[in-house]
Design an enzyme around this catalytic site. Structure first.
Site, PDB file in Angstrom:
ATOM      1  N   ASP A  18       0.800  -1.207  -0.036  1.00  0.00           N
ATOM      2  CA  ASP A  18       0.075  -0.151   0.155  1.00  0.00           C
ATOM      3  C   ASP A  18       1.006   1.217   0.013  1.00  0.00           C
ATOM      4  O   ASP A  18       2.145   1.504   0.252  1.00  0.00           O
ATOM      5  CB  ASP A  18      -0.936  -0.048   1.321  1.00  0.00           C
ATOM      6  CG  ASP A  18      -1.706   1.138   1.439  1.00  0.00           C
ATOM      7  OD1 ASP A  18      -2.216   1.700  -0.008  1.00  0.00           O
ATOM      8  OD2 ASP A  18      -2.053   1.906   2.357  1.00  0.00           O
ATOM      9  N   SER A  19       0.353   2.300  -0.505  1.00  0.00           N
ATOM     10  CA  SER A  19       1.130   3.624  -0.030  1.00  0.00           C
ATOM     11  C   SER A  19       1.488   3.934   1.340  1.00  0.00           C
ATOM     12  O   SER A  19       2.350   4.780   1.449  1.00  0.00           O
ATOM     13  CB  SER A  19       0.198   4.618  -0.555  1.00  0.00           C
ATOM     14  OG  SER A  19      -1.018   4.845   0.199  1.00  0.00           O
ATOM     15  N   TYR A  50      -0.807   8.362  -2.047  1.00  0.00           N
ATOM     16  CA  TYR A  50      -0.831   8.109  -3.642  1.00  0.00           C
ATOM     17  C   TYR A  50      -2.115   8.912  -4.088  1.00  0.00           C
ATOM     18  O   TYR A  50      -2.023   9.352  -5.410  1.00  0.00           O
ATOM     19  CB  TYR A  50      -0.940   6.756  -3.901  1.00  0.00           C
ATOM     20  CG  TYR A  50       0.532   5.856  -3.798  1.00  0.00           C
ATOM     21  CD1 TYR A  50       1.525   6.476  -3.191  1.00  0.00           C
ATOM     22  CD2 TYR A  50       0.527   4.729  -4.470  1.00  0.00           C
ATOM     23  CE1 TYR A  50       2.787   5.630  -3.120  1.00  0.00           C
ATOM     24  CE2 TYR A  50       1.842   3.884  -4.267  1.00  0.00           C
ATOM     25  CZ  TYR A  50       2.823   4.498  -3.497  1.00  0.00           C
ATOM     26  OH  TYR A  50       3.905   3.917  -3.265  1.00  0.00           O
ATOM     27  N   GLY A  51      -2.914   8.862  -3.439  1.00  0.00           N
ATOM     28  CA  GLY A  51      -4.664   9.073  -4.243  1.00  0.00           C
ATOM     29  C   GLY A  51      -4.714  10.640  -4.559  1.00  0.00           C
ATOM     30  O   GLY A  51      -5.731  10.652  -5.244  1.00  0.00           O
ATOM     31  N   CYS A  81      -4.027  -1.247  -2.054  1.00  0.00           N
ATOM     32  CA  CYS A  81      -4.388   0.037  -2.445  1.00  0.00           C
ATOM     33  C   CYS A  81      -5.222   0.299  -3.175  1.00  0.00           C
ATOM     34  O   CYS A  81      -5.329  -0.148  -4.538  1.00  0.00           O
ATOM     35  CB  CYS A  81      -3.204   0.552  -2.348  1.00  0.00           C
ATOM     36  SG  CYS A  81      -2.992   2.323  -2.992  1.00  0.00           S
ATOM     37  N   THR A  83      -6.418   2.806  -4.568  1.00  0.00           N
ATOM     38  CA  THR A  83      -5.842   3.804  -5.542  1.00  0.00           C
ATOM     39  C   THR A  83      -4.855   3.170  -6.263  1.00  0.00           C
ATOM     40  O   THR A  83      -5.206   3.341  -7.930  1.00  0.00           O
ATOM     41  CB  THR A  83      -4.957   4.844  -4.795  1.00  0.00           C
ATOM     42  OG1 THR A  83      -5.639   5.531  -3.887  1.00  0.00           O
ATOM     43  CG2 THR A  83      -4.286   6.107  -5.966  1.00  0.00           C
ATOM     44  N   GLU A 162      -3.172   8.514   8.820  1.00  0.00           N
ATOM     45  CA  GLU A 162      -1.617   8.376   9.063  1.00  0.00           C
ATOM     46  C   GLU A 162      -1.302   8.897  10.483  1.00  0.00           C
ATOM     47  O   GLU A 162      -0.316   8.547  10.869  1.00  0.00           O
ATOM     48  CB  GLU A 162      -0.922   8.927   7.718  1.00  0.00           C
ATOM     49  CG  GLU A 162      -1.156   8.117   6.390  1.00  0.00           C
ATOM     50  CD  GLU A 162      -0.215   6.771   6.221  1.00  0.00           C
ATOM     51  OE1 GLU A 162       0.862   7.042   6.883  1.00  0.00           O
ATOM     52  OE2 GLU A 162      -0.923   6.097   5.492  1.00  0.00           O
ATOM     53  N   CYS A 196     -10.902   2.846   0.042  1.00  0.00           N
ATOM     54  CA  CYS A 196      -9.567   2.889   0.385  1.00  0.00           C
ATOM     55  C   CYS A 196      -9.358   2.135   1.519  1.00  0.00           C
ATOM     56  O   CYS A 196     -10.019   2.203   2.500  1.00  0.00           O
ATOM     57  CB  CYS A 196      -9.356   4.514   0.487  1.00  0.00           C
ATOM     58  SG  CYS A 196      -7.800   4.829   1.148  1.00  0.00           S
ATOM     59  N   THR A 197      -7.914   1.584   1.569  1.00  0.00           N
ATOM     60  CA  THR A 197      -7.593   0.459   2.651  1.00  0.00           C
ATOM     61  C   THR A 197      -7.553   1.321   4.005  1.00  0.00           C
ATOM     62  O   THR A 197      -7.242   0.802   4.858  1.00  0.00           O
ATOM     63  CB  THR A 197      -6.674  -0.412   2.162  1.00  0.00           C
ATOM     64  OG1 THR A 197      -5.600   0.371   1.741  1.00  0.00           O
ATOM     65  CG2 THR A 197      -7.083  -1.282   1.137  1.00  0.00           C
ATOM     66  N   HIS A 198      -7.225   2.604   4.086  1.00  0.00           N
ATOM     67  CA  HIS A 198      -7.055   3.253   5.294  1.00  0.00           C
ATOM     68  C   HIS A 198      -8.496   3.511   5.904  1.00  0.00           C
ATOM     69  O   HIS A 198      -8.591   3.761   7.214  1.00  0.00           O
ATOM     70  CB  HIS A 198      -6.522   4.833   4.951  1.00  0.00           C
ATOM     71  CG  HIS A 198      -5.008   4.780   4.659  1.00  0.00           C
ATOM     72  ND1 HIS A 198      -4.574   4.292   3.489  1.00  0.00           N
ATOM     73  CD2 HIS A 198      -4.003   5.376   5.535  1.00  0.00           C
ATOM     74  CE1 HIS A 198      -3.248   4.664   3.552  1.00  0.00           C
ATOM     75  NE2 HIS A 198      -3.032   5.217   4.780  1.00  0.00           N
TER      76      HIS A 198
END
Ligand code: DGL
Length: 277
Positions: A18-19, A50-51, A81, A83, A162, A196-198
């Site tokens: 992932d980013s 990245y998005g 990810c 994105t 993050e 989005c995986t976040h």
């Protein structure tokens, strides 16, 4: 399409990238479902997000992430990810890389959402690049043309995640969830893809805001489940007596990454190191 797990399996670890730290939501599920599997994870924390970047930049970063995984000789690669999964619209990026078994998160999430919706109104939240790509909408419509899809980009959720602002009661998280999700709530969706995986980190806040009637689909969670089912069906799971090793790599400070890892993975045993791409 890269979003179907296919290709030949060898005997190696499951690669996940992932980013940043978002793909750890996928790793968490993989560990829960298959504690016997070895996992190599890459979070490109030096370059997240990245998005909000251009397609060309995302593809360039993705190629470097894939090259890293190739060096680790992974048996399959999960692009955890949304994105990258949405920007790479064919498997060509893997040609000549030695990685021939891979999946993104789009199709598993769309499969789960199409199955879950009752009123045929699905919402999608993801990064600006993902929403711009139209991939979730395309895939849902391909499967079920009569479903209406309502999408909204949520550019500020990744930086919040993050930096640890994700919990119930956290004012910035609650503010931005309300801001981004109000238009989807007003459309009366009954299913929401966290594309989005976040975003699964905001699950409680999102679920409080959307209410019980809305089913939340985690793109990373359903991708982990799909992987488990696919490995099981191919008799390619490691024996249950094997204790899986989890190696996590980041491209920025290990200290910062470690704090996030414990938020995502709790007590899970893992090795953490910095790497260069
Ligand atoms: N977690 C990622 C995704 O699923 C990327 C977020 C970002 O880097 O902007 O889209």
């Amino acid at each position: 399409m890269i979003d179907t797990l296919y290709g030949e399996l060898s005997d190696g670890a499951i690669g996940v990238f992932d980013s940043g730290v978002g793909g750890l939501t996928c790793v968490k599920e993989l560990i829960r479902l298959m504690p016997q599997e070895d996992i190599v994870y890459l979070g490109d924390t030096a370059r997240v997000p990245y998005g909000t970047r251009s397609r060309d930049t995302i593809v360039r970063y993705a190629k470097q992430d894939i090259a890293f995984m190739e060096k680790h000789k992974v048996k399959l690669l999960l692009v955890a990810c949304g994105t990258v999964s949405s920007v790479i619209s064919s498997g060509n990026i893997f040609e000549g890389t030695g990685i021939n078994c891979y999946s993104g998160v789009i199709i598993p999430a769309c499969d789960a959402a199409c199955e879950a919706t009752r009123n045929k109104k699905i919402g999608v939240i993801a990064t600006p690049a993902t929403i711009r790509s139209g991939r979730y909408e395309f895939e849902i419509k391909r499967q079920c043309p009569d479903i209406s899809v309502y999408s909204n980009p949520c550019p500020l959720l990744v930086p919040l995640a993050e930096n640890g602002y994700t919990e119930r009661g956290c004012a910035p998280a609650e503010f931005f969830v309300k801001e981004y999700l109000t238009p989807l709530k007003e459309q009366g969706i009954d299913t929401l893809i966290m594309g989005c995986t976040h975003y699964p980190l905001f699950e409680e806040v999102i679920s409080d805001f959307m209410g019980e009637g809305v089913k939340l689909i985690s793109s990373s969670g359903v991708t982990a489940e799909m992987t488990f089912e696919a490995l099981k069906a191919q008799h390619a799971l490691k024996p249950e007596t094997h204790k899986g090793k989890v190696e996590l790599y980041c491209t920025d400070s290990v200290q910062l990454f470690k704090e996030n890892v414990s938020r995502f993975l709790g007590e899970a045993e893992c090795e953490i190191a910095q790497c260069k791409l």
